[in-house]
Design a protein around this motif. Structure first.
Motif, PDB file in Angstrom:
ATOM      1  N   THR A   8      -7.622  -8.552  12.023  1.00 24.01           N
ATOM      2  CA  THR A   8      -7.184  -7.172  12.216  1.00 24.01           C
ATOM      3  C   THR A   8      -6.538  -6.698  10.928  1.00 24.01           C
ATOM      4  O   THR A   8      -5.604  -7.342  10.423  1.00 24.01           O
ATOM      5  N   ASP A   9      -7.029  -5.607  10.380  1.00 19.70           N
ATOM      6  CA  ASP A   9      -6.470  -5.091   9.129  1.00 19.70           C
ATOM      7  C   ASP A   9      -5.059  -4.551   9.345  1.00 19.70           C
ATOM      8  O   ASP A   9      -4.766  -3.901  10.354  1.00 19.70           O
ATOM      9  N   ILE A  10      -4.174  -4.823   8.393  1.00 16.58           N
ATOM     10  CA  ILE A  10      -2.841  -4.246   8.346  1.00 16.58           C
ATOM     11  C   ILE A  10      -2.870  -3.160   7.279  1.00 16.58           C
ATOM     12  O   ILE A  10      -3.209  -3.433   6.132  1.00 16.58           O
ATOM     13  N   PRO A  11      -2.547  -1.921   7.633  1.00 15.96           N
ATOM     14  CA  PRO A  11      -2.631  -0.845   6.639  1.00 15.96           C
ATOM     15  C   PRO A  11      -1.740  -1.127   5.434  1.00 15.96           C
ATOM     16  O   PRO A  11      -0.657  -1.718   5.547  1.00 15.96           O
ATOM     17  N   ALA A  12      -2.171  -0.707   4.258  1.00 15.49           N
ATOM     18  CA  ALA A  12      -1.347  -0.811   3.059  1.00 15.49           C
ATOM     19  C   ALA A  12      -0.033  -0.078   3.304  1.00 15.49           C
ATOM     20  O   ALA A  12       0.003   0.975   3.939  1.00 15.49           O
ATOM     21  N   GLY A  13       1.043  -0.667   2.822  1.00 13.07           N
ATOM     22  CA  GLY A  13       2.360  -0.086   3.045  1.00 13.07           C
ATOM     23  C   GLY A  13       3.048  -0.632   4.275  1.00 13.07           C
ATOM     24  O   GLY A  13       4.224  -0.339   4.515  1.00 13.07           O
ATOM     25  N   LYS A  14       2.325  -1.406   5.086  1.00 15.91           N
ATOM     26  CA  LYS A  14       2.887  -2.022   6.285  1.00 15.91           C
ATOM     27  C   LYS A  14       2.978  -3.534   6.083  1.00 15.91           C
ATOM     28  O   LYS A  14       2.326  -4.121   5.215  1.00 15.91           O
ATOM     29  N   VAL A  15       3.797  -4.180   6.903  1.00 19.50           N
ATOM     30  CA  VAL A  15       3.828  -5.637   6.982  1.00 19.50           C
ATOM     31  C   VAL A  15       3.714  -6.022   8.456  1.00 19.50           C
ATOM     32  O   VAL A  15       3.997  -5.205   9.344  1.00 19.50           O
ATOM     33  N   VAL A 177       4.242  -4.764  13.678  1.00 21.76           N
ATOM     34  CA  VAL A 177       3.808  -4.093  12.447  1.00 21.76           C
ATOM     35  C   VAL A 177       4.810  -2.988  12.142  1.00 21.76           C
ATOM     36  O   VAL A 177       5.171  -2.208  13.031  1.00 21.76           O
ATOM     37  N   PHE A 178       5.266  -2.923  10.902  1.00 21.93           N
ATOM     38  CA  PHE A 178       6.232  -1.885  10.542  1.00 21.93           C
ATOM     39  C   PHE A 178       6.132  -1.567   9.054  1.00 21.93           C
ATOM     40  O   PHE A 178       5.532  -2.325   8.274  1.00 21.93           O
ATOM     41  N   ASP A 179       6.721  -0.436   8.672  1.00 26.44           N
ATOM     42  CA  ASP A 179       6.715  -0.036   7.270  1.00 26.44           C
ATOM     43  C   ASP A 179       7.402  -1.093   6.414  1.00 26.44           C
ATOM     44  O   ASP A 179       8.476  -1.598   6.771  1.00 26.44           O
ATOM     45  N   ASP A 180       6.800  -1.427   5.285  1.00 26.24           N
ATOM     46  CA  ASP A 180       7.401  -2.394   4.371  1.00 26.24           C
ATOM     47  C   ASP A 180       8.704  -1.810   3.825  1.00 26.24           C
ATOM     48  O   ASP A 180       8.677  -0.799   3.117  1.00 26.24           O
ATOM     49  N   PRO A 181       9.864  -2.395   4.152  1.00 31.49           N
ATOM     50  CA  PRO A 181      11.138  -1.798   3.726  1.00 31.49           C
ATOM     51  C   PRO A 181      11.358  -1.839   2.224  1.00 31.49           C
ATOM     52  O   PRO A 181      12.229  -1.149   1.706  1.00 31.49           O
ATOM     53  N   ARG A 182      10.541  -2.609   1.503  1.00 32.12           N
ATOM     54  CA  ARG A 182      10.648  -2.625   0.039  1.00 32.12           C
ATOM     55  C   ARG A 182       9.978  -1.409  -0.575  1.00 32.12           C
ATOM     56  O   ARG A 182      10.252  -1.048  -1.721  1.00 32.12           O
ATOM     57  N   VAL A 197       3.714  -7.563  -1.282  1.00 35.47           N
ATOM     58  CA  VAL A 197       3.832  -6.104  -1.181  1.00 35.47           C
ATOM     59  C   VAL A 197       2.459  -5.508  -1.472  1.00 35.47           C
ATOM     60  O   VAL A 197       1.883  -5.751  -2.536  1.00 35.47           O
ATOM     61  N   ILE A 198       1.910  -4.737  -0.527  1.00 36.45           N
ATOM     62  CA  ILE A 198       0.625  -4.076  -0.736  1.00 36.45           C
ATOM     63  C   ILE A 198       0.854  -2.587  -0.521  1.00 36.45           C
ATOM     64  O   ILE A 198       0.935  -2.104   0.620  1.00 36.45           O
ATOM     65  N   ALA A 199       1.031  -1.893  -1.616  1.00 37.16           N
ATOM     66  CA  ALA A 199       1.343  -0.458  -1.555  1.00 37.16           C
ATOM     67  C   ALA A 199       0.076   0.355  -1.363  1.00 37.16           C
ATOM     68  O   ALA A 199      -1.005  -0.030  -1.826  1.00 37.16           O
ATOM     69  N   PRO A 200       0.179   1.488  -0.660  1.00 38.17           N
ATOM     70  CA  PRO A 200      -0.977   2.388  -0.567  1.00 38.17           C
ATOM     71  C   PRO A 200      -1.421   2.842  -1.945  1.00 38.17           C
ATOM     72  O   PRO A 200      -0.593   3.035  -2.845  1.00 38.17           O
ATOM     73  N   SER A 201      -2.714   2.978  -2.135  1.00 40.69           N
ATOM     74  CA  SER A 201      -3.195   3.464  -3.431  1.00 40.69           C
ATOM     75  C   SER A 201      -2.853   4.924  -3.593  1.00 40.69           C
ATOM     76  O   SER A 201      -2.836   5.695  -2.622  1.00 40.69           O
ATOM     77  N   ASP A 202      -2.550   5.315  -4.809  1.00 43.25           N
ATOM     78  CA  ASP A 202      -2.207   6.719  -5.079  1.00 43.25           C
ATOM     79  C   ASP A 202      -3.446   7.594  -4.997  1.00 43.25           C
ATOM     80  O   ASP A 202      -4.551   7.179  -5.266  1.00 43.25           O
TER      81      ASP A 202
END
Length: 202
Positions: A8-15, A177-182, A197-202
């Motif tokens: 199951t994919d975890i969206p970028a920006g989430k952990v 699943v929650f927003d990466d607090p970093r 840390v996998i940040a959403p692409s700009d």
């Protein structure tokens, strides 16, 4: 409904963490644990919110990505910590708080071991099992039908084993699943470096 096998994919920006819920429905037999030596467990009756947040950050935030209490506004956190049915205990060394133990009795007939943590330099010395033992003693000094706790893959890898050896039984698992607090600025970018840390692409 059956959950299909597979990734199951975890969206970028989430952990995401796997959470294991455990419980005991009777007081277990006492277990031998290490003596705490020069460490003292102190009940703090009305914790200062900033002092509590600092300790929470030191025992769980920077090392293990704990953030639930750090996201709370003062009023919400105060409602919990200043409830007469919530006990906050600090493990102190030379007067300085180095560990946290929190028991929540707000559900009638039950106790949640809400938080238990130590500063990084104190892990691996048998203090975790000793604190769990103290928590069980304090909880079952009241008339309970159930004591419960949850741990997850963002906790110390030995935590699950400690709880099971103390008498807790796994009863349920979930994926949180929650927003990466970093990435939200709640925790430093270098917190919990073992979790990518996998940040959403700009």
């Amino acid at each position: 409904m059956s959950q299909p096998d597979g990734f199951t994919d975890i969206p970028a920006g989430k952990v995401a963490a796997i959470v294991t819920h455990l419980e005991m429905t009777a007081r277990p037999l006492p277990r031998a644990t290490r003596d705490m030596g020069d460490l003292a467990l102190v009940h703090v009756t009305r914790p200062d919110l900033d002092v509590y947040r600092d300790l929470f950050l030191r025992v769980g935030g920077t090392g293990w990505l704990w953030c639930s209490r750090l996201k709370m506004q003062d009023a919400e956190l105060s409602d919990i910590l200043h409830s007469p049915e919530v006990q906050v205990h600090e493990l102190r060394q030379d007067g300085r708080a180095v560990g946290l133990l929190e028991l929540d009795f707000r559900e009638e007939g039950a106790c949640e071991l809400a938080f238990l943590g130590l500063e990084a330099g104190l892990t691996g010395q048998g203090l975790g099992p000793a604190l769990v033992g103290r928590a069980i003693e304090m909880a079952w000094s009241r008339p309970l039908r159930r004591m419960h706790v949850h741990t997850c893959t963002f906790d110390h890898p030995g935590a699950l084993g400690v709880y099971r050896r103390a008498g807790f039984r796994p009863v349920r698992q979930q994926v949180e699943v929650f927003d990466d607090p970093r990435l939200t600025g709640l925790l430093p970018r270098d917190a919990a470096p073992h979790i990518p840390v996998i940040a959403p692409s700009d």
